[in-house]
Design an enzyme around this catalytic site. Structure first.
Site, PDB file in Angstrom:
ATOM      1  N   HIS A 131      -9.037  10.557 -16.628  1.00 14.92           N
ATOM      2  CA  HIS A 131     -10.246  10.268 -17.412  1.00 14.92           C
ATOM      3  C   HIS A 131     -11.065   9.245 -16.628  1.00 14.92           C
ATOM      4  CE1 HIS A 131     -11.891   8.229 -21.345  1.00 14.92           C
ATOM      5  NE2 HIS A 131     -12.847   8.841 -20.662  1.00 14.92           N
ATOM      6  N   MET A 164     -14.225  10.933 -27.487  1.00 10.12           N
ATOM      7  CA  MET A 164     -13.851   9.517 -27.579  1.00 10.12           C
ATOM      8  C   MET A 164     -13.927   9.082 -29.045  1.00 10.12           C
ATOM      9  SD  MET A 164     -12.953   8.575 -24.604  1.00 10.12           S
ATOM     10  CE  MET A 164     -12.536   6.916 -25.156  1.00 10.12           C
ATOM     11  N   MET A 181     -14.009   6.963 -16.178  1.00  8.64           N
ATOM     12  CA  MET A 181     -15.089   6.218 -16.847  1.00  8.64           C
ATOM     13  C   MET A 181     -15.902   5.535 -15.761  1.00  8.64           C
ATOM     14  SD  MET A 181     -12.779   4.894 -19.989  1.00  8.64           S
ATOM     15  CE  MET A 181     -11.272   5.358 -19.165  1.00  8.64           C
ATOM     16  N   SER A 189      -1.462   7.166 -22.505  1.00 11.67           N
ATOM     17  CA  SER A 189      -2.375   6.495 -21.579  1.00 11.67           C
ATOM     18  C   SER A 189      -1.670   5.358 -20.856  1.00 11.67           C
ATOM     19  CB  SER A 189      -3.578   5.939 -22.341  1.00 11.67           C
ATOM     20  OG  SER A 189      -4.252   5.014 -21.519  1.00 11.67           O
ATOM     21  N   MET A 221     -11.722   3.086 -14.452  1.00  9.95           N
ATOM     22  CA  MET A 221     -12.964   2.413 -14.884  1.00  9.95           C
ATOM     23  C   MET A 221     -13.601   1.692 -13.708  1.00  9.95           C
ATOM     24  SD  MET A 221     -11.527   0.635 -18.317  1.00  9.95           S
ATOM     25  CE  MET A 221     -10.473   1.531 -19.458  1.00  9.95           C
ATOM     26  N   ASP A 281      -9.267  10.629 -27.900  1.00  6.51           N
ATOM     27  CA  ASP A 281      -8.811   9.433 -27.179  1.00  6.51           C
ATOM     28  C   ASP A 281      -9.375   8.169 -27.825  1.00  6.51           C
ATOM     29  OD1 ASP A 281      -8.084   7.571 -25.249  1.00  6.51           O
ATOM     30  OD2 ASP A 281      -9.363   8.404 -23.669  1.00  6.51           O
ATOM     31  N   ASP A 333      -6.597   6.365 -16.915  1.00  6.04           N
ATOM     32  CA  ASP A 333      -7.934   5.842 -17.216  1.00  6.04           C
ATOM     33  C   ASP A 333      -8.491   5.050 -16.037  1.00  6.04           C
ATOM     34  OD1 ASP A 333      -8.464   6.563 -20.034  1.00  6.04           O
ATOM     35  OD2 ASP A 333      -6.636   5.399 -20.418  1.00  6.04           O
ATOM     36  N   HIS A 391      -2.044  10.424 -19.124  1.00  8.61           N
ATOM     37  CA  HIS A 391      -3.483  10.132 -19.163  1.00  8.61           C
ATOM     38  C   HIS A 391      -3.764   8.908 -18.288  1.00  8.61           C
ATOM     39  CE1 HIS A 391      -7.426  10.401 -21.220  1.00  8.61           C
ATOM     40  NE2 HIS A 391      -7.434   9.078 -21.204  1.00  8.61           N
TER      41      HIS A 391
HETATM   42  C1  DX5 Z   1     -10.228   3.731 -23.562  1.00 10.20           C
HETATM   43  C2  DX5 Z   1      -9.324   4.684 -22.834  1.00 10.20           C
HETATM   44  C3  DX5 Z   1      -8.185   5.136 -23.649  1.00 10.20           C
HETATM   45  C4  DX5 Z   1      -7.275   4.031 -24.089  1.00 10.20           C
HETATM   46  C5  DX5 Z   1      -6.573   4.483 -25.328  1.00 10.20           C
HETATM   47  O1  DX5 Z   1     -11.316   3.471 -22.776  1.00 10.20           O
HETATM   48  O2  DX5 Z   1     -10.040   5.850 -22.477  1.00 10.20           O
HETATM   49  O3  DX5 Z   1      -7.462   6.169 -23.016  1.00 10.20           O
HETATM   50  O4  DX5 Z   1      -6.355   3.659 -23.110  1.00 10.20           O
HETATM   51  O5  DX5 Z   1      -5.866   3.417 -25.818  1.00 10.20           O
HETATM   52  P1  DX5 Z   1      -5.429   3.280 -27.336  1.00 10.20           P
HETATM   53  O6  DX5 Z   1      -4.601   4.479 -27.671  1.00 10.20           O
HETATM   54  O7  DX5 Z   1      -4.662   2.008 -27.323  1.00 10.20           O
HETATM   55  O8  DX5 Z   1      -6.703   3.205 -28.165  1.00 10.20           O
HETATM   56 ZN    ZN Z   2      -8.875   7.617 -21.757  1.00  8.38          ZN
END
Ligand code: DX5
Ligand code: ZN
Length: 215
Positions: free
Chosen positions: A65, A136, A67, A7, A36, A174, A34, A32
């Site tokens: 991903h 998750m 969010m 990620s 948000m 994840d 992320d 990956h």
């Molecule tokens: C959380 C993200 C994850 C996060 C994982 O909202 O979706 O992808 O970056 O990070 P670690 O591996 O540090 O928990």
């Molecule tokens: Zn993620």
């Protein structure tokens, strides 16, 4: 052998090109990404301009991903920033079936993500249509949180559902993944391990990716 999707949320944004090039050389299977929006989750990460930059340097598939609320609004923009897999949250889509079809029509693989409180049984009527289910194992929004053990039971139930349907969806997990939780997740039936903190806070990130890959 697990597939690993590091990620970039935990990468050094001041040295993003360097970190992406490290991932290109590593045993990661994909990257990956992320995204948000500060509404679906209480944090804001980055958006399309940064993703375009990631696309420019990445030599591996982009596992995006989202969010964000109503991700179906952004299918073509996500495709145009190079996503190979577009993961949307079950909880963020009023018409999940339509969004999954739109993602596939746009030429991407469709993933559906479940928050810790959403049971895998909610996917019974869509499992045949999706390429990936992302479980998750933390509440989404932040890196470096503690793994929620209940996610393992969900992975097992999902694995069973996929085999009952003779479906081909891959299972990704994840949040809070390290060597120990990663092993438990693989034993439970996960195909792909996402890891942020475990990779990027390590003295040798490529080694940690290789260790997860060997699980
Ligand atoms: C959380 C993200 C994850 C996060 C994982 O909202 O979706 O992808 O970056 O990070 P670690 O591996 O540090 O928990
Ligand atoms: Zn993620």
């Amino acid at each position: 052998m697990a597939l690993v999707s590091p990620s970039l949320l935990s990468a050094d944004f001041g040295n993003l090109q360097r970190d992406i090039e490290m991932l290109n050389r590593s045993e990661a299977s994909m990257l990956h990404i992320d995204v948000m929006d500060g509404m679906f989750v209480p944090n804001i990460s980055f958006g399309f301009p940064v993703m375009k930059f990631i696309q420019k340097y990445a030599e591996k598939p982009l596992d995006v991903h989202l969010m964000i609320m109503d991700p179906g609004r952004y299918v073509s923009q996500v495709r145009d920033t190079g996503a190979d897999i577009m993961n949307v949250h079950f909880e963020a889509c009023t018409h999940l079936h339509r969004v999954v079809q739109q993602i596939k029509q746009a030429g991407m693989k469709a993933g559906v993500t479940l928050n810790p409180a959403t049971p895998v049984e909610m996917l019974e009527d869509i499992i045949d249509d999706v390429d990936m289910v992302l479980i998750m194992s933390v509440n989404p929004g932040f890196a470096a949180q503690k793994f929620i053990p209940g996610a393992l039971k969900k992975v097992k139930r999902l694995r069973q559902m996929i085999s009952e349907h003779q479906a081909s969806a891959l299972i990704e997990i994840d949040g809070g993944i390290n060597l120990e939780t990663g092993k438990e997740a693989v034993d439970a039936g996960a195909d792909i391990l996402v890891a942020g903190n475990y990779v990027f806070s390590a003295p040798d990130p490529m080694r940690n990716i290789a260790l997860l890959h060997a699980l």
